[in-house]
Design a protein around this motif. Sequence first.
Motif, PDB file in Angstrom:
ATOM      1  N   ARG A  33       0.851  -1.197   0.000  1.00 53.66           N
ATOM      2  CA  ARG A  33       0.000   0.000   0.000  1.00 53.66           C
ATOM      3  C   ARG A  33       0.883   1.243   0.000  1.00 53.66           C
ATOM      4  O   ARG A  33       1.921   1.285   0.643  1.00 53.66           O
ATOM      5  CB  ARG A  33      -0.903   0.004   1.231  1.00 53.66           C
ATOM      6  CG  ARG A  33      -1.937  -1.101   1.215  1.00 53.66           C
ATOM      7  CD  ARG A  33      -2.740  -1.117   2.498  1.00 53.66           C
ATOM      8  NE  ARG A  33      -1.868  -1.169   3.662  1.00 53.66           N
ATOM      9  CZ  ARG A  33      -1.637  -2.259   4.377  1.00 53.66           C
ATOM     10  NH1 ARG A  33      -2.212  -3.387   4.067  1.00 53.66           N
ATOM     11  NH2 ARG A  33      -0.841  -2.225   5.406  1.00 53.66           N
ATOM     12  N   LEU A  34       0.428   2.241  -0.740  1.00 53.71           N
ATOM     13  CA  LEU A  34       1.098   3.540  -0.793  1.00 53.71           C
ATOM     14  C   LEU A  34       0.152   4.560  -0.182  1.00 53.71           C
ATOM     15  O   LEU A  34      -1.030   4.615  -0.542  1.00 53.71           O
ATOM     16  CB  LEU A  34       1.409   3.925  -2.244  1.00 53.71           C
ATOM     17  CG  LEU A  34       1.879   5.353  -2.496  1.00 53.71           C
ATOM     18  CD1 LEU A  34       3.225   5.607  -1.830  1.00 53.71           C
ATOM     19  CD2 LEU A  34       1.940   5.634  -3.989  1.00 53.71           C
ATOM     20  N   TYR A  35       0.647   5.369   0.735  1.00 54.81           N
ATOM     21  CA  TYR A  35      -0.137   6.429   1.365  1.00 54.81           C
ATOM     22  C   TYR A  35       0.455   7.776   0.958  1.00 54.81           C
ATOM     23  O   TYR A  35       1.667   7.929   0.845  1.00 54.81           O
ATOM     24  CB  TYR A  35      -0.090   6.305   2.893  1.00 54.81           C
ATOM     25  CG  TYR A  35      -0.678   5.017   3.392  1.00 54.81           C
ATOM     26  CD1 TYR A  35      -2.047   4.905   3.604  1.00 54.81           C
ATOM     27  CD2 TYR A  35       0.125   3.914   3.631  1.00 54.81           C
ATOM     28  CE1 TYR A  35      -2.605   3.725   4.057  1.00 54.81           C
ATOM     29  CE2 TYR A  35      -0.417   2.727   4.081  1.00 54.81           C
ATOM     30  CZ  TYR A  35      -1.785   2.641   4.287  1.00 54.81           C
ATOM     31  OH  TYR A  35      -2.322   1.456   4.725  1.00 54.81           O
ATOM     32  N   PHE A  36      -0.415   8.753   0.729  1.00 52.81           N
ATOM     33  CA  PHE A  36       0.036  10.115   0.432  1.00 52.81           C
ATOM     34  C   PHE A  36      -1.110  11.061   0.741  1.00 52.81           C
ATOM     35  O   PHE A  36      -2.239  10.653   0.947  1.00 52.81           O
ATOM     36  CB  PHE A  36       0.484  10.257  -1.031  1.00 52.81           C
ATOM     37  CG  PHE A  36      -0.614  10.066  -2.028  1.00 52.81           C
ATOM     38  CD1 PHE A  36      -1.356  11.140  -2.478  1.00 52.81           C
ATOM     39  CD2 PHE A  36      -0.912   8.805  -2.509  1.00 52.81           C
ATOM     40  CE1 PHE A  36      -2.385  10.966  -3.393  1.00 52.81           C
ATOM     41  CE2 PHE A  36      -1.929   8.619  -3.428  1.00 52.81           C
ATOM     42  CZ  PHE A  36      -2.662   9.702  -3.867  1.00 52.81           C
ATOM     43  N   SER A  37      -0.805  12.344   0.755  1.00 48.59           N
ATOM     44  CA  SER A  37      -1.818  13.367   1.020  1.00 48.59           C
ATOM     45  C   SER A  37      -1.866  14.373  -0.116  1.00 48.59           C
ATOM     46  O   SER A  37      -0.874  14.611  -0.800  1.00 48.59           O
ATOM     47  CB  SER A  37      -1.495  14.121   2.313  1.00 48.59           C
ATOM     48  OG  SER A  37      -1.545  13.240   3.408  1.00 48.59           O
ATOM     49  N   SER A  38      -3.041  14.963  -0.306  1.00 47.02           N
ATOM     50  CA  SER A  38      -3.202  16.128  -1.160  1.00 47.02           C
ATOM     51  C   SER A  38      -3.258  17.302  -0.191  1.00 47.02           C
ATOM     52  O   SER A  38      -4.207  17.430   0.587  1.00 47.02           O
ATOM     53  CB  SER A  38      -4.492  16.029  -1.976  1.00 47.02           C
ATOM     54  OG  SER A  38      -4.738  17.220  -2.668  1.00 47.02           O
ATOM     55  N   ALA A  48      -8.345  21.799   3.881  1.00 47.56           N
ATOM     56  CA  ALA A  48      -9.147  20.845   3.113  1.00 47.56           C
ATOM     57  C   ALA A  48      -8.320  19.651   2.633  1.00 47.56           C
ATOM     58  O   ALA A  48      -8.715  18.953   1.715  1.00 47.56           O
ATOM     59  CB  ALA A  48      -9.790  21.543   1.925  1.00 47.56           C
ATOM     60  N   GLY A  49      -7.161  19.398   3.245  1.00 42.32           N
ATOM     61  CA  GLY A  49      -6.291  18.306   2.829  1.00 42.32           C
ATOM     62  C   GLY A  49      -6.984  16.952   2.915  1.00 42.32           C
ATOM     63  O   GLY A  49      -7.949  16.773   3.650  1.00 42.32           O
ATOM     64  N   MET A  50      -6.492  16.021   2.123  1.00 45.42           N
ATOM     65  CA  MET A  50      -7.074  14.683   2.066  1.00 45.42           C
ATOM     66  C   MET A  50      -5.943  13.657   2.061  1.00 45.42           C
ATOM     67  O   MET A  50      -4.880  13.921   1.525  1.00 45.42           O
ATOM     68  CB  MET A  50      -7.895  14.514   0.789  1.00 45.42           C
ATOM     69  CG  MET A  50      -8.982  15.548   0.622  1.00 45.42           C
ATOM     70  SD  MET A  50      -9.739  15.441  -1.000  1.00 45.42           S
ATOM     71  CE  MET A  50     -10.913  14.144  -0.692  1.00 45.42           C
ATOM     72  N   ALA A  51      -6.198  12.494   2.647  1.00 48.41           N
ATOM     73  CA  ALA A  51      -5.231  11.395   2.628  1.00 48.41           C
ATOM     74  C   ALA A  51      -5.763  10.281   1.746  1.00 48.41           C
ATOM     75  O   ALA A  51      -6.972  10.070   1.652  1.00 48.41           O
ATOM     76  CB  ALA A  51      -4.999  10.882   4.040  1.00 48.41           C
ATOM     77  N   PHE A  52      -4.843   9.562   1.087  1.00 47.19           N
ATOM     78  CA  PHE A  52      -5.209   8.498   0.160  1.00 47.19           C
ATOM     79  C   PHE A  52      -4.414   7.240   0.447  1.00 47.19           C
ATOM     80  O   PHE A  52      -3.287   7.305   0.938  1.00 47.19           O
ATOM     81  CB  PHE A  52      -4.915   8.926  -1.286  1.00 47.19           C
ATOM     82  CG  PHE A  52      -5.729  10.083  -1.758  1.00 47.19           C
ATOM     83  CD1 PHE A  52      -6.938   9.888  -2.406  1.00 47.19           C
ATOM     84  CD2 PHE A  52      -5.294  11.375  -1.551  1.00 47.19           C
ATOM     85  CE1 PHE A  52      -7.692  10.963  -2.844  1.00 47.19           C
ATOM     86  CE2 PHE A  52      -6.035  12.460  -1.988  1.00 47.19           C
ATOM     87  CZ  PHE A  52      -7.235  12.243  -2.637  1.00 47.19           C
ATOM     88  N   GLU A  53      -4.998   6.108   0.067  1.00 46.27           N
ATOM     89  CA  GLU A  53      -4.311   4.825   0.108  1.00 46.27           C
ATOM     90  C   GLU A  53      -4.468   4.178  -1.264  1.00 46.27           C
ATOM     91  O   GLU A  53      -5.579   4.093  -1.789  1.00 46.27           O
ATOM     92  CB  GLU A  53      -4.938   3.919   1.165  1.00 46.27           C
ATOM     93  CG  GLU A  53      -4.333   2.531   1.208  1.00 46.27           C
ATOM     94  CD  GLU A  53      -5.074   1.610   2.155  1.00 46.27           C
ATOM     95  OE1 GLU A  53      -4.567   1.410   3.266  1.00 46.27           O
ATOM     96  OE2 GLU A  53      -6.149   1.111   1.771  1.00 46.27           O
ATOM     97  N   VAL A  54      -3.365   3.734  -1.847  1.00 48.81           N
ATOM     98  CA  VAL A  54      -3.372   3.052  -3.136  1.00 48.81           C
ATOM     99  C   VAL A  54      -2.855   1.639  -2.898  1.00 48.81           C
ATOM    100  O   VAL A  54      -1.781   1.453  -2.315  1.00 48.81           O
ATOM    101  CB  VAL A  54      -2.466   3.776  -4.159  1.00 48.81           C
ATOM    102  CG1 VAL A  54      -2.475   3.035  -5.487  1.00 48.81           C
ATOM    103  CG2 VAL A  54      -2.929   5.214  -4.348  1.00 48.81           C
ATOM    104  N   SER A  55      -3.606   0.640  -3.357  1.00 46.69           N
ATOM    105  CA  SER A  55      -3.200  -0.750  -3.174  1.00 46.69           C
ATOM    106  C   SER A  55      -2.343  -1.214  -4.346  1.00 46.69           C
ATOM    107  O   SER A  55      -2.613  -0.860  -5.494  1.00 46.69           O
ATOM    108  CB  SER A  55      -4.431  -1.655  -3.089  1.00 46.69           C
ATOM    109  OG  SER A  55      -5.197  -1.330  -1.953  1.00 46.69           O
TER     110      SER A  55
END
Length: 60
Positions: A33-38, A48-55
């Motif tokens: 999994r890769l995690y990152f934020s906008s 208004a930041g957001m966090a994401f998870e990419v499998s």
Amino acid sequence: MITGDGTLSRFLHLPDHLDSEITGPAFSPDGRRLYFSSQRGRDGRSRAGMAFEVSGPFRR
């Protein structure tokens, strides 16, 4: 992303996040999994930041 032969390739694009930037990319310990934020999310505001998870799987 840089491929094994040195070619640059787009890995990720957030089209609705025009006034933001991707920050803090990190992989999970197992590399699946890769995690990152906008940083400023879709509306460009600092709160208004957001966090994401990419499998994956991802190549090493």
